[in-house]
Design an enzyme around this catalytic site. Structure first.
Site, mmCIF file in Angstrom:
data_model
loop_
_atom_site.group_PDB
_atom_site.id
_atom_site.type_symbol
_atom_site.label_atom_id
_atom_site.label_comp_id
_atom_site.label_asym_id
_atom_site.label_seq_id
_atom_site.Cartn_x
_atom_site.Cartn_y
_atom_site.Cartn_z
ATOM 1 N N GLU A 203 3.792 -5.865 -7.740
ATOM 2 C CA GLU A 203 3.766 -5.689 -6.279
ATOM 3 C C GLU A 203 4.161 -4.274 -5.901
ATOM 4 O O GLU A 203 5.216 -4.053 -5.304
ATOM 5 C CB GLU A 203 4.779 -6.627 -5.620
ATOM 6 C CG GLU A 203 4.567 -8.083 -5.855
ATOM 7 C CD GLU A 203 5.839 -8.876 -5.568
ATOM 8 O OE1 GLU A 203 6.900 -8.261 -5.304
ATOM 9 O OE2 GLU A 203 5.768 -10.084 -5.612
ATOM 10 N N PRO A 204 3.356 -3.288 -6.220
ATOM 11 C CA PRO A 204 3.720 -1.917 -5.864
ATOM 12 C C PRO A 204 3.542 -1.644 -4.377
ATOM 13 O O PRO A 204 2.553 -2.074 -3.777
ATOM 14 C CB PRO A 204 2.718 -1.086 -6.674
ATOM 15 C CG PRO A 204 1.535 -1.980 -6.817
ATOM 16 C CD PRO A 204 2.043 -3.385 -6.882
ATOM 17 N N TYR B 65 6.802 3.492 3.916
ATOM 18 C CA TYR B 65 8.031 3.330 4.707
ATOM 19 C C TYR B 65 8.225 4.503 5.672
ATOM 20 O O TYR B 65 9.350 4.922 5.938
ATOM 21 C CB TYR B 65 9.255 3.140 3.795
ATOM 22 C CG TYR B 65 9.035 2.078 2.737
ATOM 23 C CD1 TYR B 65 8.990 0.734 3.090
ATOM 24 C CD2 TYR B 65 8.821 2.411 1.397
ATOM 25 C CE1 TYR B 65 8.752 -0.252 2.129
ATOM 26 C CE2 TYR B 65 8.579 1.436 0.438
ATOM 27 C CZ TYR B 65 8.541 0.115 0.813
ATOM 28 O OH TYR B 65 8.305 -0.868 -0.138
ATOM 29 N N GLY C 243 8.416 -1.399 -7.343
ATOM 30 C CA GLY C 243 9.540 -0.489 -7.595
ATOM 31 C C GLY C 243 9.218 0.684 -8.491
ATOM 32 O O GLY C 243 10.126 1.392 -8.926
ATOM 33 N N ARG D 181 13.704 8.044 6.515
ATOM 34 C CA ARG D 181 14.163 7.986 5.122
ATOM 35 C C ARG D 181 15.194 9.065 4.757
ATOM 36 O O ARG D 181 16.175 8.755 4.075
ATOM 37 C CB ARG D 181 12.968 8.018 4.149
ATOM 38 C CG ARG D 181 11.998 6.852 4.319
ATOM 39 C CD ARG D 181 10.982 6.748 3.186
ATOM 40 N NE ARG D 181 11.597 6.203 1.989
ATOM 41 C CZ ARG D 181 11.953 6.914 0.946
ATOM 42 N NH1 ARG D 181 11.745 8.216 0.919
ATOM 43 N NH2 ARG D 181 12.516 6.332 -0.093
ATOM 44 N N TYR E 156 18.445 7.020 3.772
ATOM 45 C CA TYR E 156 18.663 6.902 2.309
ATOM 46 C C TYR E 156 19.050 8.223 1.665
ATOM 47 O O TYR E 156 19.093 8.305 0.435
ATOM 48 C CB TYR E 156 17.366 6.446 1.616
ATOM 49 C CG TYR E 156 16.746 5.181 2.137
ATOM 50 C CD1 TYR E 156 17.388 3.955 2.001
ATOM 51 C CD2 TYR E 156 15.491 5.200 2.745
ATOM 52 C CE1 TYR E 156 16.800 2.785 2.476
ATOM 53 C CE2 TYR E 156 14.902 4.038 3.215
ATOM 54 C CZ TYR E 156 15.565 2.849 3.081
ATOM 55 O OH TYR E 156 14.984 1.704 3.541
ATOM 56 N N CYS F 113 18.306 13.037 19.845
ATOM 57 C CA CYS F 113 19.691 13.379 20.177
ATOM 58 C C CYS F 113 20.649 12.685 19.214
ATOM 59 O O CYS F 113 21.443 11.806 19.602
ATOM 60 C CB CYS F 113 19.978 13.049 21.624
ATOM 61 S SG CYS F 113 19.200 14.269 22.678
HETATM 62 N N1 LLP Z 1 8.128 -6.591 -3.796
HETATM 63 C C1 LLP Z 1 9.178 -6.981 -3.046
HETATM 64 C C2 LLP Z 1 9.577 -8.370 -3.053
HETATM 65 C C3 LLP Z 1 9.865 -6.038 -2.273
HETATM 66 O O1 LLP Z 1 10.913 -6.420 -1.539
HETATM 67 C C4 LLP Z 1 9.442 -4.677 -2.277
HETATM 68 C C5 LLP Z 1 10.144 -3.663 -1.481
HETATM 69 C C6 LLP Z 1 8.327 -4.325 -3.046
HETATM 70 C C7 LLP Z 1 7.699 -5.307 -3.813
HETATM 71 C C8 LLP Z 1 7.782 -2.915 -3.109
HETATM 72 O O2 LLP Z 1 8.694 -1.979 -3.577
HETATM 73 P P1 LLP Z 1 8.189 -0.481 -3.862
HETATM 74 O O3 LLP Z 1 7.114 -0.557 -4.921
HETATM 75 O O4 LLP Z 1 7.632 0.045 -2.584
HETATM 76 O O5 LLP Z 1 9.389 0.264 -4.288
HETATM 77 N N2 LLP Z 1 12.402 1.158 2.670
HETATM 78 C C9 LLP Z 1 12.849 1.563 1.356
HETATM 79 C C10 LLP Z 1 12.299 0.705 0.260
HETATM 80 C C11 LLP Z 1 12.624 -0.752 0.480
HETATM 81 C C12 LLP Z 1 11.784 -1.628 -0.368
HETATM 82 C C13 LLP Z 1 11.889 -3.040 0.066
HETATM 83 N N3 LLP Z 1 11.155 -3.938 -0.774
HETATM 84 C C14 LLP Z 1 12.485 3.038 1.136
HETATM 85 O O6 LLP Z 1 11.920 3.646 2.034
HETATM 86 O O7 LLP Z 1 12.806 3.591 0.082
#
Ligand code: LLP
Length: 410
Positions: free
Chosen positions: A268-269, A365, A227, A307, A311, A337
């Site tokens: 978990e990035p 994503y 995150g 995205r 979002y 379309c």
């Molecule tokens: N760990 C877990 C358990 C997760 O569910 C996720 C993302 C991550 C790590 C990695 O998160 P990040 O570092 O990428 O923010 N599709 C959306 C984001 C959904 C993320 C889902 N889980 C977007 O495009 O913004």
């Protein structure tokens, strides 16, 4: 992306040449940017023993996975197929976390058989684990700390209404299941959302997790999820990972004193590692004036990069064909379309028919959320390593669209 002598390059490769060679639209990824991000995160958490598990749902091309393995990362997966891709990329099973949500127990059993490390997020599943394996399979448990974190409600996962995790108010119940079956609870996990800028919010979640951990003497690690936010706009903010790293290290070392034993931590990035490394390159088919705006219509759309529409995410767009063109407002729209606007009245260098636009932050994503809507094939993917561009996924064709269809003779 660098501008030299009127030409944009990515990882040392001329970007317009990429479109000439591989066609349009095309996703391109720069290995050096992934490595830079990995090293920065690794250094930020140097104050505490840690593992970085790439949340590969962001981008699962096996070449990207094996690159991340080579630079020292592990993997976080959410499906058996992600797990299989990780194995194909050469990861040892015990370097792969399996963090599913709402899957069947048979999927979990298959992940156990493949040797992945389990991260479970509901009590019925922990019961089944205990009934079937007793304490022989170590398990990490995902806690929902009930905090609102992340860019917006669609990408926030640790609040009270979220489907993810076992509530922090149900820790007693986890303890009961552990005692009943002698479960080996090896770690506690949280992932509260995507694009978390505020280190205080992150630490608040971490504090809750550490406190919950006091109920479990068997713990060897805490997994604080991903995150971390990267910039999407020029001059945009981002997570201060260095500040987060040093404050988290202090918190964890205090906790080790309290517990009387040490532990390591995991992250978990997803976006942090691959978002900025990726660009979607697309060609302008039409420039159209309307009473409201000037549209630049491109040969991609919400089928390839959803995205902005899903979002309301901002993706910076550069006209790489006309770096020094006069700046004026354009609305960039896709060829689907549906209303698939990427940008509205955004200041950009003059756009002409045939120009190539680069959509930034398309590494995370992007292609993973792409579809075949309007029966459009998905784009090719290109990986730039050491100044050389490699095709790592060919463009889909009509045959690919027909491959899973069964033509009836009736
Ligand atoms: N760990 C877990 C358990 C997760 O569910 C996720 C993302 C991550 C790590 C990695 O998160 P990040 O570092 O990428 O923010 N599709 C959306 C984001 C959904 C993320 C889902 N889980 C977007 O495009 O913004």
């Amino acid at each position: 992306m660098t501008l030299t002598d009127n030409r944009f390059t990515l990882g040392g490769v001329d970007m317009l040449r990429l479109v000439e060679e591989f066609g349009s639209p095309v996703y391109v990824y720069d290995a050096a940017t992934i490595e830079r991000q990995y090293k920065r995160l690794d250094a930020a958490f140097a104050g505490i023993e840690h593992e970085i598990k790439y949340a590969c749902k962001a981008l699962t091309n096996v070449n990207i996975l094996s690159f991340i393995r080579r630079i020292g990362g592990g993997l976080d997966t959410v499906s058996l197929n992600e797990l299989h891709l990780g194995l194909k990329a050469g990861f040892e099973p015990n370097n792969i976390f399996y963090t599913p949500n709402n899957v069947s127990f048979s999927e979990v059993q298959e992940a156990i058989a493949l040797g992945a490390r389990l991260n479970l997020d509901n009590l019925p599943m922990l019961e089944k684990l205990g009934q079937t394996y007793g304490g022989s399979v170590p398990v990490c448990v995902r806690i929902n700390p009930h905090i609102m974190a992340g860019g917006n409600e669609k990408i926030s996962t640790g609040h009270i209404n979220s489907k993810f995790g076992i509530s922090m108010t149900q820790v007693d119940a986890i303890v009961r299941v552990q005692e009943k079956y002698g479960l080996d609870i090896a770690g506690l996990h949280m992932h509260t959302g995507s694009e978390i800028v505020d280190t205080d919010i992150f630490l608040q979640g971490a504090q809750i997790l550490l406190e919950a951990g006091r109920r479990f003497k068997t713990l060897r690690f805490f997994d604080f999820g991903g995150g971390f936010k990267v910039p999407y706009k020029p001059d945009d903010n981002e997570t201060n990972v260095e500040e987060l790293g040093s404050r988290l290290a202090v918190l964890c070392h205090e906790e080790m004193k309290h517990r009387g034993n040490s532990f390591y931590v995991c992250f978990e990035p997803g976006k942090y590692l691959v978002s900025e490394a990726g660009m979607l390159l697309a060609r302008v088919n039409v420039v159209k004036q309307t009473p409201a705006t000037t549209f630049a219509g491109v040969d991609t759309g919400l089928n390839h990069l959803i995205r902005p529409m899903f979002y309301k995410a901002y993706h910076h767009i550069t006209n790489i064909s006309n770096p020094h063109g006069a700046v004026r407002p354009y609305s960039v729209a896709g060829y689907i379309c549906e209303t698939d606007n990427f940008a509205w009245d955004r200041e950009m260098a003059e756009i002409r028919e045939g120009d190539v636009l680069a959509f930034h932050n398309a590494g995370a994503y992007g292609i993973m959320m792409a579809s075949n809507y309007n029966s459009r094939p998905r784009p090719a993917e290109v990986f730039i390593v050491n100044g050389k561009a490699h095709l790592i996924r060919r463009r889909e064709t009509l045959d690919d669209l027909l491959r899973t269809q069964i033509l009836l003779d009736i």
